[in-house]
Design an enzyme around this catalytic site. Sequence first.
Site, PDB file in Angstrom:
ATOM      1  N   CYS A  75       0.819  -1.221   0.000  1.00  8.77           N
ATOM      2  CA  CYS A  75       0.000   0.000   0.000  1.00  8.77           C
ATOM      3  C   CYS A  75       0.849   1.267   0.000  1.00  8.77           C
ATOM      4  O   CYS A  75       0.562   2.215  -0.745  1.00  8.77           O
ATOM      5  CB  CYS A  75      -0.957  -0.008   1.194  1.00  8.77           C
ATOM      6  SG  CYS A  75      -0.166  -0.336   2.787  1.00  8.77           S
ATOM      7  N   HIS A 114      -2.780   6.374   4.861  1.00  8.59           N
ATOM      8  CA  HIS A 114      -1.349   6.548   5.122  1.00  8.59           C
ATOM      9  C   HIS A 114      -0.875   7.890   4.584  1.00  8.59           C
ATOM     10  O   HIS A 114      -1.317   8.352   3.526  1.00  8.59           O
ATOM     11  CB  HIS A 114      -0.543   5.453   4.427  1.00  8.59           C
ATOM     12  CG  HIS A 114      -0.719   4.074   4.994  1.00  8.59           C
ATOM     13  ND1 HIS A 114      -1.388   3.819   6.172  1.00  8.59           N
ATOM     14  CD2 HIS A 114      -0.283   2.862   4.532  1.00  8.59           C
ATOM     15  CE1 HIS A 114      -1.361   2.508   6.414  1.00  8.59           C
ATOM     16  NE2 HIS A 114      -0.705   1.916   5.430  1.00  8.59           N
TER      17      HIS A 114
END
Length: 343
Positions: free
Chosen positions: A133, A247
Amino acid sequence: MKRYNVAVVGASGAVGEELFRVLEEQNFPVANLLPLASANSAGNTIEFAGKDYKIEELTEDVFRGRDIDIAFFSAGGSISAKYAKYAVESGAVVIDNTSHFRMIDSVPLVVPEVNPEDIELWEDSGIIANPNCSTIQMVQLLKPLDDLYGIKRVDVSTYQATSGAGKAGMEELVMQMKDFFAFKLDDTEIKAFAHQIALNVIPHIDVPQPNGYTKEEMKMVNETNKIMHSDFAVSATCVRVPVLRSHSEAITITFKEGVDVSVEKAREVLDNFENVKVIDNLEKNEYPMPITATDTDLTFVGRIRKDIYSPNILHIWGVADQVRVGAATNAVRIAQKWIELED
């Protein structure tokens, strides 16, 4: 439009659930849907496009005779290692969201905005790997800048949400915050992470490596160069922060010698890149944050600034929903590109 039989392995997990959302939102041409999970989840139902589907147990024989065209795997590396071959043998293309196949030479590692041409290599193994990711959202920002100036080195520090550790990570943060407000934090459960995550940051994600980096950090190093077909230096420090979702990354990019970075040109190429959005007005308090990115399919970038000492260095700040952009959405985008190539 041709429709496709789709299987989702890990149907009851956080990424599996998000896959169903993204497939429905994108009006993905699903003919039949086969949700698969462990025996513990088998028998439960999921809703997709107004219909209920019963989750079946993942077994070695479950793909046989089902005519599955596309099989998404999001149930952990050991599950993919054991069961992906059965999906491939049945005739499906496997889009794998684990780390198991990513660095295998015969398996393309794909971020569709960056290296869509690599999808054509899927027939070598029957598998297309979905990158880590943190890598996905970073290379979406690096690619247009590399095309503009040529990258020599990348240094990145990540600020990774607890959902990167699945439902258990999010639940642990919530429970620890409840314990904090109940004055019980000294007795709180610490299970999903190495330390208490509430009101803390942990500079340790995944397994330590002999070189002093962690496995998560080395994923970013190795995957970036495989995706971008590059050999520039990458160094990462990956940190878990008490955020539920999305994130963030502080990225320092050193370009080739002789480059004099233009912030305006950098903003322009980033904002024109597919699925990237620039939010960059410090005076008006406008910059990407986790709450900006959560539940979206865009990678946001801001705090774009030239280094005050070296004209060939640029600093940027990127944020994306890692459950979507960093997993489910990227997997669906791979499938969409694969369909285009097959047609």
